[in-house]
Enzyme design. Structure first.
Site, mmCIF file in Angstrom:
data_model
loop_
_atom_site.group_PDB
_atom_site.id
_atom_site.type_symbol
_atom_site.label_atom_id
_atom_site.label_comp_id
_atom_site.label_asym_id
_atom_site.label_seq_id
_atom_site.Cartn_x
_atom_site.Cartn_y
_atom_site.Cartn_z
ATOM 1 N N SER A 4 21.431 -22.130 -4.906
ATOM 2 C CA SER A 4 20.676 -22.714 -6.006
ATOM 3 C C SER A 4 20.533 -24.226 -5.793
ATOM 4 O O SER A 4 19.981 -24.666 -4.792
ATOM 5 C CB SER A 4 21.372 -22.374 -7.334
ATOM 6 O OG SER A 4 20.582 -22.733 -8.425
ATOM 7 N N ASP A 18 12.425 -45.280 -11.291
ATOM 8 C CA ASP A 18 12.730 -45.739 -9.932
ATOM 9 C C ASP A 18 13.752 -44.846 -9.232
ATOM 10 O O ASP A 18 14.724 -45.323 -8.635
ATOM 11 C CB ASP A 18 13.205 -47.192 -9.955
ATOM 12 C CG ASP A 18 14.422 -47.410 -10.849
ATOM 13 O OD1 ASP A 18 14.682 -46.556 -11.717
ATOM 14 O OD2 ASP A 18 15.101 -48.441 -10.674
ATOM 15 N N HIS A 27 19.029 -14.175 -8.975
ATOM 16 C CA HIS A 27 19.482 -15.487 -8.519
ATOM 17 C C HIS A 27 20.961 -15.485 -8.161
ATOM 18 O O HIS A 27 21.423 -16.300 -7.366
ATOM 19 C CB HIS A 27 19.208 -16.516 -9.625
ATOM 20 C CG HIS A 27 19.419 -17.938 -9.226
ATOM 21 N ND1 HIS A 27 18.559 -18.621 -8.386
ATOM 22 C CD2 HIS A 27 20.397 -18.814 -9.558
ATOM 23 C CE1 HIS A 27 18.994 -19.846 -8.228
ATOM 24 N NE2 HIS A 27 20.107 -19.996 -8.916
#
Length: 517
Positions: free
Chosen positions: A216, A439, A492
């Site tokens: 993951s 940023d 998953h």
């Protein structure tokens, strides 16, 4: 034995020039992004990582240093384990003597009797962000398979487990939300890769490249590793962990496809447990009609309809999740044992809801979830904005009133969580600052990935709720040489559910047992 001619330790260092020894004696310089370069310290390895090493019951000869301390071997059934603690810079962009330091923890795991054997290393990168590596209790699953040929390293990523954990209480030490954000910006994949490189050089006297297994979010970190420090990698194995690579913030595109998959998972759930449609509607009505719009949880937070929807994060996307959710809903109401007593949600149910949500024990997840998609742009609470595009489909109160199924949400974080979840309330301002922060440093280098030479194999789960199949395929198309195993046999949680089979399949794709056809 420490060597003086081992490959230099490579670090991702913004705004500086990246120079590294790619297993040769002469340094070479490469350009990455216009705004981000990599940097390595060309010190001798003995300066990079001296340590105290302990094997068996006795400490062996070694140079005493706080940078690496190896503990004694201990046992769980069929495995031998040893703890390692490292002192690393908080900010790799600063000089090592200037940067504040944090502690990293990693657990070394081998099969019984292989403690002294010369085995290649395999680093496991856990999913998250903000979750620690579980300690093994026995030799089973993927660890059992890995220990047949590897020395496994379970690293608690910085901020988790025993690696300077950022808990609710520890983060409260920060004097302001701005100070916390300035600290948290060093807890993303680029810093995690720097930590991994530091550990690799410390553990192996020859600093050989190692195998990385990324589950993951751990797979996201592994792709960052491929982008900026491929010389440290022998091979990479990804399980449900192929990230979106676009510049800027890819969160909007991620959540648009994620909401669609979450809707499908809800449909599957209610098809399997149709009786739960009315149970959930009844709970939502009760919560909405309660004073303050919710019911007090054992922790002191409030269970509102939208907090209830958050249980889909754990329940809808992994094996046994549907079953656990159904059995939890069965316990929703206290029996009325005194005539005239009001109908109330049971303590067991309220506690179970909190157990489904791990924001109190792993608050870093809630704070950093959307930042993992940011490169030079802000997320601006992406999931919250994209949710509004679905014209009320996820409006629990409206669904309950109109007789529609109430939809649970998936892997998403929302600003109101920092009002309604007790453990997160102190971090509301920091969460908003993180959502507006622009940023962010780059996490991937597409040009490097297109020219990748490191063997990569990836398990791509067709119905993955957390890492969308279409996104995974787009990413795979940009990683040269990657081999894909596309399956709907697992969700998953495939590595957890059938770890030995999954790991064996991926290794077979790279070692010739499953050749190209």
């Amino acid at each position: 034995m420490l060597t003086t001619n081992a490959p230099a330790l490579s670090f991702i260092k913004p705004f500086l020039l990246f120079r590294f020894r790619a297993f040769s004696t002469s340094p070479r310089t490469i350009s990455i992004f216009p705004t981000t370069k990599l940097h390595s310290f060309h010190s001798r390895r003995s300066r990079v990582c001296t340590f105290i090493a302990m094997t068996g019951n006795n400490a062996t000869a070694g140079v005493s240093s706080p940078e690496h301390v190896a503990g004694k071997w201990y046992s769980v059934p069929d495995l031998r384990l040893r703890d390692h603690r490292f002192t690393v810079p908080l900010d790799y962009a600063l000089d090592r003597d200037v940067s504040p330091k944090i502690s990293l923890f990693a657990r070394e795991v081998v099969a019984v009797g292989k403690e002294e054997q010369s085995l290649p290393y395999l680093l496991f990168l856990q999913g998250g962000p903000g979750f620690e590596c579980p300690g093994p209790t026995e030799s089973s699953g993927w660890i059992n398979k890995a220990c047949e040929e590897f020395r496994v390293v379970l690293m608690d990523q910085r901020g988790t487990g025993l690696s300077t954990p950022l808990s609710v209480s520890s983060m409260l030490q920060m004097k302001s939300a701005k100070d916390l954000v300035d600290y948290l910006k060093h807890f993303r994949a680029d810093s995690i890769v720097n930590d991994a490189e530091f550990i690799r050089v410390c553990l192996d006297p020859d600093a050989k490249p190692w195998t990385v297994l990324g589950q993951s979010y751990g797979g996201f970190c592994a792709v960052t590793y491929l982008s900026f420090a491929p010389q440290g990698l022998k091979q990479v194995l990804l399980t449900g962990g192929t990230p979106p690579l676009g510049n800027g913030c890819s969160a909007d595109s991620v959540y648009r496809v994620a909401f669609e998959q979450v809707i499908r998972q809800n449909e599957k759930y209610y098809k399997r447990f149709p009786q739960d449609v009315e149970i959930v509607r009844e709970i939502v009505k009760h919560l909405a009609e309660s004073e303050g719009g919710g019911v007090l949880l054992p922790s002191g937070g409030i269970l509102t309809p939208r907090v209830l929807q958050l249980v889909g994060l754990s329940a809808l996307g992994s094996s046994t999740g549907f079953e656990r959710l159904h059995y939890m809903l069965e316990t929703a109401w206290d029996p009325v044992i005194v005539p005239g007593a009001p109908k109330l949600l049971s303590y067991c149910f309220l506690k179970a809801v909190e157990n489904f949500l791990s924001f109190d024990t792993n608050p870093l997840y809630a704070l950093m979830q959307e930042t993992i998609y940011c490169q030079g742009a802000s997320s601006q609470w992406s999931a919250h904005r994209i949710r509004a595009e679905y014209e009320g489909k996820f409006d629990a109160i409206k669904a309950a009133k109109e007789g529609h199924p109430v939809l649970f949400t998936g892997e998403m974080t929302f600003p109101w969580m920092f009002d309604e979840i007790h453990a997160l309330k102190p971090f509301k301002e920091a969460a908003n600052l993180l959502a507006e922060k622009k940023d962010w440093t780059p996490l991937y280098n597409i040009e490097t990935l297109k020219n990748n030479k490191v063997p990569v194999a990836a398990a791509v789960y067709y119905e993955d709720m957390y890492v969308n199949f279409k996104v995974a395929m787009e990413t795979a198309s940009q990683i040269a040489g990657i081999r894909l195993w596309i399956t709907n046999e697992y969700m998953h949680s495939g590595l957890r559910d059938a770890g030995g089979k999954v790991l064996d399949h991926l290794l077979g794709m790279l070692n010739g047992k499953k050749p190209l056809f």
